[in-house]
Design an enzyme around this catalytic site. Sequence first.
Site, PDB file in Angstrom:
ATOM      1  N   ARG A 164       0.842  -1.210   0.000  1.00 13.31           N
ATOM      2  CA  ARG A 164       0.000   0.000   0.000  1.00 13.31           C
ATOM      3  C   ARG A 164       0.874   1.256   0.000  1.00 13.31           C
ATOM      4  O   ARG A 164       0.594   2.228   0.696  1.00 13.31           O
ATOM      5  CB  ARG A 164      -0.959   0.029   1.202  1.00 13.31           C
ATOM      6  N   SER A 253     -10.646  -0.595   3.815  1.00 12.06           N
ATOM      7  CA  SER A 253      -9.850  -0.910   5.007  1.00 12.06           C
ATOM      8  C   SER A 253      -9.304   0.388   5.592  1.00 12.06           C
ATOM      9  O   SER A 253      -8.647   1.156   4.883  1.00 12.06           O
ATOM     10  CB  SER A 253      -8.662  -1.796   4.638  1.00 12.06           C
ATOM     11  N   GLU A 353      -4.825   3.677   6.479  1.00  5.45           N
ATOM     12  CA  GLU A 353      -4.542   3.466   5.053  1.00  5.45           C
ATOM     13  C   GLU A 353      -4.958   4.681   4.215  1.00  5.45           C
ATOM     14  O   GLU A 353      -4.218   5.089   3.324  1.00  5.45           O
ATOM     15  CB  GLU A 353      -5.261   2.198   4.574  1.00  5.45           C
TER      16      GLU A 353
HETATM   17  C1  FAD Z   1     -15.379  -0.308  -0.293  1.00  5.02           C
HETATM   18  C2  FAD Z   1     -13.913  -0.073  -0.565  1.00  5.02           C
HETATM   19  C3  FAD Z   1     -13.079  -1.144  -0.811  1.00  5.02           C
HETATM   20  C4  FAD Z   1     -11.716  -0.961  -1.065  1.00  5.02           C
HETATM   21  N1  FAD Z   1     -10.940  -2.045  -1.316  1.00  5.02           N
HETATM   22  C5  FAD Z   1      -9.628  -1.900  -1.557  1.00  5.02           C
HETATM   23  C6  FAD Z   1      -8.806  -3.033  -1.820  1.00  5.02           C
HETATM   24  O1  FAD Z   1      -9.263  -4.183  -1.844  1.00  5.02           O
HETATM   25  N2  FAD Z   1      -7.478  -2.824  -2.042  1.00  5.02           N
HETATM   26  C7  FAD Z   1      -6.938  -1.576  -2.043  1.00  5.02           C
HETATM   27  O2  FAD Z   1      -5.731  -1.460  -2.255  1.00  5.02           O
HETATM   28  N3  FAD Z   1      -7.702  -0.466  -1.805  1.00  5.02           N
HETATM   29  C8  FAD Z   1      -9.018  -0.596  -1.571  1.00  5.02           C
HETATM   30  N4  FAD Z   1      -9.800   0.508  -1.321  1.00  5.02           N
HETATM   31  C9  FAD Z   1      -9.179   1.852  -1.308  1.00  5.02           C
HETATM   32  C10 FAD Z   1      -9.342   2.660  -2.637  1.00  5.02           C
HETATM   33  O3  FAD Z   1     -10.391   2.171  -3.398  1.00  5.02           O
HETATM   34  C11 FAD Z   1      -8.067   2.615  -3.477  1.00  5.02           C
HETATM   35  O4  FAD Z   1      -6.985   3.131  -2.748  1.00  5.02           O
HETATM   36  C12 FAD Z   1      -8.218   3.422  -4.787  1.00  5.02           C
HETATM   37  O5  FAD Z   1      -7.102   3.210  -5.613  1.00  5.02           O
HETATM   38  C13 FAD Z   1      -8.367   4.921  -4.534  1.00  5.02           C
HETATM   39  O6  FAD Z   1      -8.738   5.504  -5.774  1.00  5.02           O
HETATM   40  P1  FAD Z   1      -9.400   6.934  -5.866  1.00  5.02           P
HETATM   41  O7  FAD Z   1      -9.433   7.325  -7.294  1.00  5.02           O
HETATM   42  O8  FAD Z   1     -10.699   6.938  -5.157  1.00  5.02           O
HETATM   43  O9  FAD Z   1      -8.321   7.826  -5.088  1.00  5.02           O
HETATM   44  P2  FAD Z   1      -8.587   9.068  -4.126  1.00  5.02           P
HETATM   45  O10 FAD Z   1      -9.227   8.592  -2.876  1.00  5.02           O
HETATM   46  O11 FAD Z   1      -9.269  10.166  -4.867  1.00  5.02           O
HETATM   47  O12 FAD Z   1      -7.090   9.512  -3.818  1.00  5.02           O
HETATM   48  C14 FAD Z   1      -6.235   8.681  -3.082  1.00  5.02           C
HETATM   49  C15 FAD Z   1      -4.819   9.266  -3.125  1.00  5.02           C
HETATM   50  O13 FAD Z   1      -4.301   9.197  -4.446  1.00  5.02           O
HETATM   51  C16 FAD Z   1      -3.952  10.503  -4.917  1.00  5.02           C
HETATM   52  N5  FAD Z   1      -4.308  10.539  -6.349  1.00  5.02           N
HETATM   53  C17 FAD Z   1      -5.522  10.243  -6.888  1.00  5.02           C
HETATM   54  N6  FAD Z   1      -5.447  10.317  -8.231  1.00  5.02           N
HETATM   55  C18 FAD Z   1      -4.169  10.683  -8.540  1.00  5.02           C
HETATM   56  C19 FAD Z   1      -3.486  10.944  -9.760  1.00  5.02           C
HETATM   57  N7  FAD Z   1      -4.089  10.831 -10.964  1.00  5.02           N
HETATM   58  N8  FAD Z   1      -2.183  11.319  -9.697  1.00  5.02           N
HETATM   59  C20 FAD Z   1      -1.553  11.423  -8.497  1.00  5.02           C
HETATM   60  N9  FAD Z   1      -2.147  11.197  -7.313  1.00  5.02           N
HETATM   61  C21 FAD Z   1      -3.443  10.829  -7.341  1.00  5.02           C
HETATM   62  C22 FAD Z   1      -4.761  11.462  -4.070  1.00  5.02           C
HETATM   63  O14 FAD Z   1      -4.135  12.732  -4.002  1.00  5.02           O
HETATM   64  C23 FAD Z   1      -4.768  10.752  -2.743  1.00  5.02           C
HETATM   65  O15 FAD Z   1      -3.546  11.008  -2.084  1.00  5.02           O
HETATM   66  C24 FAD Z   1     -11.172   0.354  -1.072  1.00  5.02           C
HETATM   67  C25 FAD Z   1     -12.014   1.450  -0.822  1.00  5.02           C
HETATM   68  C26 FAD Z   1     -13.366   1.240  -0.582  1.00  5.02           C
HETATM   69  C27 FAD Z   1     -14.260   2.433  -0.339  1.00  5.02           C
END
Ligand code: FAD
Length: 357
Positions: A164, A253, A353
């Site tokens: 992560r 998580s 996380e």
């Molecule tokens: C129900 C649920 C289940 C999940 N299951 C998992 C799982 O099984 N495994 C797992 O690893 N994660 C899981 N996650 C966490 C999450 O889905 C992931 O971390 C996902 O990749 C976040 O994507 P996002 O676009 O929503 O990022 P955001 O929440 O919008 O951003 C997260 C971080 O990434 C940065 N960021 C976003 N886009 C960019 C970009 N284009 N360039 C640079 N930085 C950027 C942001 O600044 C921030 O720091 C889960 C979340 C939920 C709600």
Amino acid sequence: MLVEKNVSLQPYNTFGIMARADTLVRVYSSADLAALRADAKLGAAPVFILGGGSNVVLTSDVAPVVLKIEIKGRRLVQETERAWIVQVGAGEPWHDTVAWTLAQGWPGLENLALIPGTVGAAPVQNIGAYGVELQDRFDSLDAVDLLTGQSFSLDAAQCAFGYRDSIFKHAPSNPRAGDVLPRSMGLAGRAVITQVRFRLPKPWRPELAYVELARRAADEGITQPSAQQIFDWVCAIRRAKLPDPAVIGNAGSFFKNPTVTPEQCADIIARDPKIVHYPLDDGRIKLAAGWLIDACGWKGKTVGQAAVYDKQALVLVNRGRGQNSVTGGEVMTLARAIQTSVYERFGIRLEPEPVIL
Ligand SMILES: Cc1cc2nc3c(=O)[nH]c(=O)nc-3n(C[C@H](O)[C@H](O)[C@H](O)COP(=O)(O)OP(=O)(O)OC[C@H]3O[C@@H](n4cnc5c(N)ncnc54)[C@H](O)[C@@H]3O)c2cc1C
């Protein structure tokens, strides 16, 4: 790019926390990032990069300019005897992309089905689930350095992927305009990922090491499942275990699984023989954070509208909706209380996380 003022971020974070952005800029291309830098006011302002908001906790209104990444596009860029190389825009939804690659006949991402969020955020925390991490299917990415305007590409080694973790989770050290981008430097908030390329290996092999998938395959008497079958199994297992953010707000998580030395683990086992633990290749032991939290009696406990999910103690949820939603303060008060009680009982510091903003 599209600039909006005084925007509610409640629809843009899966916790459903009410917070506002003073300025939100929708970014549709790398050219938009150049235009942003050229803008006298926006170019000088601090920014926060937002994808799908599924890994953030908003503890207040957001003063930095929110860059909402909406860069689209998906295509096969190369096919060799050993792999399909697929390039995807950072703003594409992750799960739709997994489904799309399967539909095209390019398997490999199926174990990562149903993770919310965007493709651009996937390398940030090296998303992982059911025995596969993003780094296992990663080829390279393109990004733009907001400080210098420079576009650059990174391969997997340069992204410094960990559990992560990646270079995009670490703060830049003393950034200055004119810096040549040193690869060892943290890029959090400084670099916008614009495109991600996946390397989907040929021949495809099912990844069934994860115990729940292996059990599913055994139950159904299937030794050679198709990628679509694994995709369906992963979706079914996840739907049974995790709350759907569209119904119950959450960020997945909430804590990382901690790792300890074999000596620390033996010490804990002496006191709690049932502790869930997994040996890692480097000799350390991974503990299940959800088990530690559950053992401290947190399942179902609440602070205001924040609650520990009653089916999975690792997930904190929003008990409210709309105007009655959880606040970031409630989430963090609950999270800190959990950290304290796990530390007092097991001597282990749980690390959140999601990104706390
Ligand atoms: C129900 C649920 C289940 C999940 N299951 C998992 C799982 O099984 N495994 C797992 O690893 N994660 C899981 N996650 C966490 C999450 O889905 C992931 O971390 C996902 O990749 C976040 O994507 P996002 O676009 O929503 O990022 P955001 O929440 O919008 O951003 C997260 C971080 O990434 C940065 N960021 C976003 N886009 C960019 C970009 N284009 N360039 C640079 N930085 C950027 C942001 O600044 C921030 O720091 C889960 C979340 C939920 C709600």
